[in-house]
Enzyme design. Structure first.
Site, PDB file in Angstrom:
ATOM      1  N   GLU A 162       3.791   0.396   6.120  1.00  0.00           N
ATOM      2  CA  GLU A 162       4.517   0.849   4.712  1.00  0.00           C
ATOM      3  C   GLU A 162       4.534  -0.117   3.548  1.00  0.00           C
ATOM      4  O   GLU A 162       5.407  -0.497   2.958  1.00  0.00           O
ATOM      5  CB  GLU A 162       6.088   0.960   5.230  1.00  0.00           C
ATOM      6  CG  GLU A 162       6.427   2.112   6.137  1.00  0.00           C
ATOM      7  CD  GLU A 162       7.914   2.453   6.432  1.00  0.00           C
ATOM      8  OE1 GLU A 162       8.740   1.456   5.890  1.00  0.00           O
ATOM      9  OE2 GLU A 162       8.173   3.264   7.159  1.00  0.00           O
ATOM     10  N   GLU A 181       6.159   6.897  12.753  1.00  0.00           N
ATOM     11  CA  GLU A 181       7.370   6.775  12.741  1.00  0.00           C
ATOM     12  C   GLU A 181       8.137   7.943  12.545  1.00  0.00           C
ATOM     13  O   GLU A 181       7.810   8.685  11.398  1.00  0.00           O
ATOM     14  CB  GLU A 181       7.778   5.692  11.896  1.00  0.00           C
ATOM     15  CG  GLU A 181       7.635   4.132  12.140  1.00  0.00           C
ATOM     16  CD  GLU A 181       8.147   3.322  11.303  1.00  0.00           C
ATOM     17  OE1 GLU A 181       9.216   3.470  10.846  1.00  0.00           O
ATOM     18  OE2 GLU A 181       7.496   2.244  11.202  1.00  0.00           O
TER      19      GLU A 181
HETATM   20  O1  AHR Z   1      11.949   2.175  12.132  1.00  0.00           O
HETATM   21  C1  AHR Z   1      12.851   1.341  11.397  1.00  0.00           C
HETATM   22  C2  AHR Z   1      12.172   0.796  10.136  1.00  0.00           C
HETATM   23  O2  AHR Z   1      11.908   1.913   9.362  1.00  0.00           O
HETATM   24  C3  AHR Z   1      10.561   0.239  10.467  1.00  0.00           C
HETATM   25  O3  AHR Z   1      10.709  -1.116  10.580  1.00  0.00           O
HETATM   26  C4  AHR Z   1      10.086   0.543   9.068  1.00  0.00           C
HETATM   27  O4  AHR Z   1       8.549   0.795   9.174  1.00  0.00           O
HETATM   28  C5  AHR Z   1      10.769   2.043   8.513  1.00  0.00           C
HETATM   29  O5  AHR Z   1      11.062   1.955   7.171  1.00  0.00           O
END
Ligand code: AHR
Length: 503
Positions: free
Chosen positions: A173, A292
């Site tokens: 990210e 994610e």
């Molecule tokens: O999963 C929680 C967080 O969400 C992670 O660390 C990040 O990559 C995302 O913003």
């Protein structure tokens, strides 16, 4: 109102249901590692400190790949802090989660845990505060057989054979201003390309994931992907996507339609990647690593962070998922399967305690959250070839996404066994009758209809005291007659309909 219609034909193929679509994520965040998968001294911990109850639930969940060690955490992480004698490992400030990291658990422990859990490791390198050299060092430590300082260090630490990690994320990210070492798309794209080139010199068999946007709402979304891929297309195998859906505002109609947004997100990332491929005359199609995704009551995070100073493994974003959240998770899995031709990896975030299907109490038991069930059942039964379904049925209006279909479906056909699994979500508040046309797969008998229905008690959750309150139940399934049958999907429900050849 007429019944909804669903036709399933084995010639409408999308692609193979890759096992890697059933991935998860272990980040050094909150109690995912400490008190989650790892808790030395717990009555059920093995001699290495791995919680056996969590290992067992991980296997039952059917997780294939586990991404590690972050997440935002990785952007300030020094991997070498987490190897070697535990007593010598430094305590560090983790800026991402305002936490003290003890480094008691690191790379070698994770690799051992992954073998025990039967999952494929997916590693992320730090491209926030670090660069090409440190990524190469980590890869050499993990994958080089021996005869160099770093590979011999791994052997000295007890791992004679290389770990052979195939999947590597080039940072996390980095489009997000919250990220330690946040970068512009050009800065990140150049760094990712150079890191990728060097890493593939060490081990050409690895697959690499370039960071896409942190979510579809980012102001730089799509422009970020285009620029990053201009730099990296020829060096990487995947572009990442992340998304979380927040039910905090109580708008149930909208949260139940979250998969509509994920579907559009995937289409847009594919279009952007294909645009770059066309410009660069690239023949190879890039896939998405949706590394994610989940439901997350995200608006509660800041309060969690503000409430405390620098501590070890605090409880962070330990959301209690409702029956409705489970229906949403089931629908997000349907969406990922529907894009099996272009989504090659997907990781639900996270595995234990932190917005997770598995919850634990430190020193106490572990239990399955509501969202555990659609994941486990989909991972178990989505085997074979994903089939395109075009359901015809009613629609409803949402604040977030406008008019959306009430019914969402996908089917997976196992050519070897002849079995068919149909996954279906009824987003509506009433029972939905569906006419199924299976004439393309003659001679099927019904095996089961499993449903997780949220209609009667939408806010129900599983807790330590009541760990099985939200559980799937069996309904009776009609065997198709002349290739046709009708099923009733309960109000606001996720469903699995299984069929097999008549014996
Ligand atoms: O999963 C929680 C967080 O969400 C992670 O660390 C990040 O990559 C995302 O913003």
């Amino acid at each position: 109102m007429p019944n909804a219609q669903l036709t399933i034909d084995p010639t409408f193929t999308i692609g193979a249901a890759d096992r890697r679509l059933f991935g998860s994520f272990v980040e050094h965040m909150g109690r995912c590692v400490y008190g989650g998968i790892y808790e030395p001294g717990h009555p059920d911990a093995d001699p290495r400190g791995f919680r056996r109850d969590v290992l067992e639930l991980t296997r039952e969940l059917g997780v294939s790949v586990v991404r590690y060690p972050g997440g935002n955490f990785v952007s300030g992480y020094r991997w070498e802090d987490g190897v070697g004698p535990v007593g010598d490992r430094p305590r560090r400030l983790d800026l991402a989660w305002k936490t003290v990291e003890t480094n008691a658990f690191g790379l070698d422990e994770f690799m051992t845990w992954a073998v025990e859990a039967g999952v494929e490791p997916m590693m992320a390198v730090n491209l926030g505060t670090r660069g090409v050299q440190e990524a190469c060092d980590l890869l050499e430590y993990a994958n080089h057989p021996g005869g160099t300082q770093l590979s011999d260090l791994r052997r000295k630490h007890g791992a004679e054979d290389p770990y052979g990690v195939r999947l590597w994320c080039l940072g996390n990210e980095l489009d997000g201003p919250w990220q330690v070492g946040h970068k512009t798309a050009d800065e990140y794209g150049r760094l990712a390309a150079e890191t990728a080139r060097a890493m593939k010199m060490i081990d050409p068999s690895i697959s690499l994931v370039a960071c896409g946007s942190s979510n579809r709402r980012m102001p730089t979304f799509a422009a970020w992907e285009a620029t990053v891929l201009e730099h990296t297309y020829e060096h990487v195998d995947y572009i990442s996507a992340h998304t979380y859906y927040d039910p905090s505002d109580g708008d149930r109609a909208s949260i139940l339609a979250s998969a509509v947004d994920m579907d559009n997100f995937i289409r847009e990332v594919v279009a952007t990647a294909d645009h770059v491929a066309a410009k660069q005359r690239q023949k190879r199609k890039l896939k998405i690593s949706f590394d994610e995704w989940n439901v997350w009551y995200e608006s509660r995070l800041q309060a969690d962070l503000d409430r405390r100073g620098w501590v070890e493994a605090p409880a962070l974003i330990e959301d209690d998922f409702t029956a409705v959240d489970a229906v949403v998770v089931g629908d997000l899995l349907i969406t990922l399967l529907r894009h099996a031709d272009r989504v090659g990896v997907a990781c639900q975030a996270q595995l234990a305690n932190v917005i997770a299907p598995i919850r634990t109490r430190t020193g106490g038991p572990a239990w399955r959250q509501s969202i555990f069930h659609p994941f486990a059942l989909t991972a178990r039964h989505a085997r074979g070839t994903v089939l395109r379904t075009e359901p015809v049925g009613p629609t409803y209006e949402t604040k977030r996404y406008g008019e959306v279909p009430v019914l969402d479906t996908v089917a997976v056909h196992d050519e070897e066994t002849g079995e068919l699994a149909v996954f279906a979500v009824n987003r509506g508040p009433n029972e939905l009758p569906v006419d199924l046309d299976l004439r393309g797969l003659p001679g099927l008998r019904a095996v089961e209809h499993v449903t997780l229905a949220a209609g009667a008690d939408p806010a129900a959750t599983n807790t330590e005291a009541e760990p099985t309150r939200v559980t799937p139940r069996q309904l009776t399934t009609p065997t198709p007659d002349g290739g046709r049958c009708s099923v009733a999907l309960p109000a606001c429900s996720w469903n699995l309909l299984r069929f097999a050849p008549q014996s």
